[in-house]
Design an enzyme around this catalytic site. Structure first.
Site, mmCIF file in Angstrom:
data_model
loop_
_atom_site.group_PDB
_atom_site.id
_atom_site.type_symbol
_atom_site.label_atom_id
_atom_site.label_comp_id
_atom_site.label_asym_id
_atom_site.label_seq_id
_atom_site.Cartn_x
_atom_site.Cartn_y
_atom_site.Cartn_z
ATOM 1 N N GLU A 193 45.290 24.211 3.091
ATOM 2 C CA GLU A 193 45.728 23.252 4.090
ATOM 3 C C GLU A 193 45.480 21.792 3.717
ATOM 4 O OE1 GLU A 193 47.451 23.753 6.918
ATOM 5 O OE2 GLU A 193 47.655 25.856 6.303
ATOM 6 N N SER A 471 38.202 61.287 59.710
ATOM 7 C CA SER A 471 36.969 62.061 59.882
ATOM 8 C C SER A 471 35.819 61.611 58.996
ATOM 9 C CB SER A 471 37.263 63.548 59.634
ATOM 10 O OG SER A 471 38.146 64.041 60.617
#
Length: 775
Positions: A193, A471
């Site tokens: 780079e 229930s």
């Protein structure tokens, strides 16, 4: 006159000579003034850019998301885990199949594992790298040994990251320092780079001139001559638009950046800022996260071929994505390796060996989207009590949760498999489900499923689907009664006979049993285990609706509960996570145990910020709770939950309760073993009717889950003040163990029957003792 003409001629000649000079000097003056104005403007612009650069760079603070981890897996002789679950958990943590010799790899042959751990820094100290050998047999770890590394009878694997809390811009990164770089990383990056990084002052004039010539010929920006510093400036300060003005600002700011800061500072910032890929809506920034994202390994542990791939991707992370374009990525990686060989950083032999390696990328990212969105949703709600959202998004906190990946997998699988079987259409408006699984003793949430599709990050039914519980409320009605042992015991007869209530407004309520039958007198424990409505309502009205409401509130229900008789049959809306909260009190013998999803929060460096210790409070009578547990175990053996044992071995003692609402709109099951409590709901989002009951909808999901997870049966500790007696079910009298039909029933001391029934069992017991003595 002649003289005068000559004079005029000379004068004219002189004037014509001065005019061009005067015009030239005027142009130079204008040009000079323009240059001066330009310099002033440039100087002012440089001052502005300088302020921008220094302000942002001096105060640079990357917004690092909080990371959410599952609980760490502890391995030792006796760990309860199946071979399949261990393999899945290793994969979840980013381990790769291999020979188990390098960190982050494992080998498996049947139930035999070799695992090389990576090590992890916990708040209580560092867990070093180790190489382990173990065998999984019968859902238990055996023959556990440490082959390399510090010896220890217990080893914690690093916890899998299961998600994160991200900033609004969706950038994600793991901050690194130059000291974290593996060998040759800096050489590789600069060779590819910016080979003159340590010589230039932010810009490379020759590279820029070459790029400008190409761009002018093309009429647009097609080539860059950017240095590393310019790349950092572009990512850190500027937009991505390709214009000459933007390039000019980039060059000026690069010079200013180099003027103020040293190369090491610039390089380290670049390493953390560079863009290297995309994970859904999240962008992957910096080499630290990229290493985990592509290889599932810390950056410091990468080999040469992996370093070359990451550096090569800087040129185009999408174009060279190794998962989508492996051929391009391989070609680019090998080109980077050739660059290293050509400049002498590595030998030709090293280059050949590196190029012979495959890409080594994990099949899926180890850092992906939130894997368990429903669970993360609950974590965020718990965190909101102590932390601001902006801090969670930017401070890089580490959040260690209670999630057990093996339990989570089993719960997700059970929900999907069972619903696909009972509702194969799986279309819009089809059945949905939710499940919450906790540790019975601690209230830690081990798994949470928010819907049929566990990866859908939308409506979370486990937290937000508030539906009547049917229930499931009944154990608390019976608990309120059994807390009065002078009036009620498990064998107290209750009337299973119809009746009607007429309210002040003239409204009439006439409850019915689910099957429409009436049975006369039934024992209290039978009424609960068979889930009869009529005796339940009679009992609830006798002890008082307010008493039942108080119990639910004591166990953590914060929502308003209707004080109407219908609530005795479950006209109480709750979300599954709330049901799990109240059932936790039954499972822990009467303790209010707030559910928790977080064990600890640390800062980015591992320093503890918050601990979330176990907090319990005794709110129920332990003796009465023990009696309810007895009836709930009967529910599983003889009552409405007995269908679970079609999938589960009867050797596993369980306690549970079914729940069904009108027209089967809501199917519920809640139950627990010695280790786990699980709550399951099945229904439709539009609240439409189904053909399901609690036993045919939610129970199969629950049973499938419980059958797939290693655990121990329920064996409640008998509390002080509770005694077991043999009872004759027909008369309710004390009897002998060997009497026909005798049942062993717990009583709170002093509430047991006084009458007895002798059936000759004494002689049988004497004969049995005599034979046992012989052998």
């Amino acid at each position: 006159m002649a003289k005068s003409a000559k004079s005029r001629k000379n004068s004219k000649k002189s004037a014509s000579g001065k005019a061009p000079a005067s015009r030239r000097s005027g142009l130079w003056g204008i040009l000079g003034r323009l240059i001066l104005v330009g310099l002033v403007i440039l100087a002012g612009w440089m001052v502005y850019l300088d302020a921008v650069v220094t302000d942002r760079f001096e105060g640079r603070r990357f917004e690092v998301p909080s990371r959410v981890y599952a609980r760490p897996l502890e391995l030792y002789d006796g760990t309860s885990i199946s071979a399949g679950a261990l393999g899945r958990e290793l994969e979840l943590a980013g381990y790769r199949p291999g020979n188990g010799s390098s960190p982050g790899t494992y080998s498996r042959s049947g139930g035999r594992f070799i695992i090389s751990t990576r090590g992890f820094t916990f708040s209580d100290g560092a867990e070093p790298k180790r190489r382990l050998a173990l065998t999984v047999s019968g859902d238990r770890v055996t023959d556990f040994r440490v082959l390399n590394g510090p010896s220890s009878p217990i080893v914690r694997l690093e916890p899998a990251q299961i998600g994160g809390i991200y900033p609004a811009h969706k950038e994600d990164r793991i901050l690194i320092q130059l000291s974290d770089l593996p060998p040759l990383f800096e050489d590789t990056l600069l060779a590819v780079e910016d080979r003159n990084f340590y010589q230039h002052f932010g810009v490379a004039p020759m590279s820029i001139a070459r790029a400008m010539w190409v761009n002018l010929q093309a009429g647009r920006v097609v080539q860059g001559g950017s240095t590393l510093t310019q790349q950092l400036v572009k990512n850190f300060f500027l937009s991505r638009e390709q214009t000459l003005v933007r390039k000019g600002n980039e060059a000026l700011m690069s010079v200013l950046l180099e003027w103020h800061y040293d190369k090491q500072d610039i390089l380290e910032t670049y390493l953390n800022e560079v863009y290297l890929g995309q994970a859904g809506v999240r962008s992957i920034h910096g080499f630290g996260l990229a290493s985990q994202f592509y290889f599932g390994e810390p950056l410091a542990e990468l080999d040469l071929h992996q370093v070359a791939l990451l550096v090569g991707m800087v040129k185009g992370p999408s174009y060279y994505d190794p998962r989508r374009h492996p051929e391009r990525a391989l070609e680019r990686r090998n080109l980077v390796i050739d660059v290293l060989a050509s400049n002498g950083s590595i030998t030709e032999q090293e280059a050949m060996r590196a190029k012979a390696r495959d890409l080594g990328v994990t099949s899926r990212p180890s850092f992906s989207e939130n894997r368990y969105p429903a669970f993360i949703d609950l974590v965020r709600r718990h965190l909101a009590r102590d932390y601001r959202e902006e801090d969670l998004q930017s401070e890089g906190l580490r959040i260690f949760t209670t999630l057990n990946p093996a339990i989570q997998y089993a719960s997700e699988f059970s929900v999907k498999q069972t619903l696909d079987r009972i509702d194969p259409g799986n279309g819009d408006g089809g059945l949905q489900s939710a499940m919450v699984v906790t540790s019975r003793d601690s209230g830690e949430v081990l798994a949470l499923v928010g819907g049929r599709d566990p990866r859908f990050a939308g409506f979370n039914r486990a937290l937000d689907a508030s539906r009547p519980i049917g229930s499931l409320v009944k154990p608390f009605v019976y608990l309120a009664a059994l807390a009065q042992p002078q009036r009620y015991t498990l064998i107290t007869p209750l009337q299973d006979k119809s009746f009607a209530l007429v309210f002040d407004n003239g409204q009439r309520w006439e409850p019915k049993n689910y099957d429409g039958l009436e049975r006369g007198d039934v024992a209290l424990h039978t009424a609960l285990s068979r889930s009869y409505n009529l005796p339940t309502v009679r009992l609830g009205l006798d002890v008082g609706v307010d008493s039942v409401v108080d119990l639910l509130q004591d166990l953590g229900v914060s929502e308003a509960i209707p004080h109407y008789p219908s609530m005795l049959l479950g006209a109480v809306p709750m979300a599954p996570v709330t049901v799990a909260q109240v059932y936790q009190g039954l499972a822990t013998s009467g303790f209010n145990t707030p559910l928790r999803t977080i064990r600890q929060v640390t800062d980015a460096s591992g320093e503890p910020l918050s601990r979330y210790p176990l907090a319990v409070e005794q709110v129920l009578d332990p003796a009465a709770t023990h009696l309810v547990q007895y009836a709930m175990q009967e529910t599983m053996q003889e009552g409405t939950g007995r269908g679970a044992y079609r999938r589960i071995s009867r050797d596993l003692a369980l306690a549970g309760k079914t729940g069904t609402t009108d027209d089967g709109r809501d199917s519920w099951f809640a139950g627990f073993s010695g280790d786990l409590l699980a709550v399951t709901w099945v229904g439709r989002d539009d609240n439409g009717p189904t053909s399901l009951t609690g036993a045919s909808g939610a129970l199969p999901v629950w049973a499938d889950f419980m059958a797939s997870v290693p655990q121990h049966g329920l064996s409640p500790v008998i509390p002080d003040g509770v005694q077991y007696h043999w009872i004759d079910p027909q008369t309710g009298a004390l009897t002998d163990e060997f009497c026909e039909g005798a049942r062993l029933v717990p009583f709170i001391a002093g509430s047991e029957p006084t009458q007895t029934r002798n059936c000759g069992g004494t002689l049988q017991r004497q004969l049995r003792s005599w034979f046992e003595g012989l052998f």
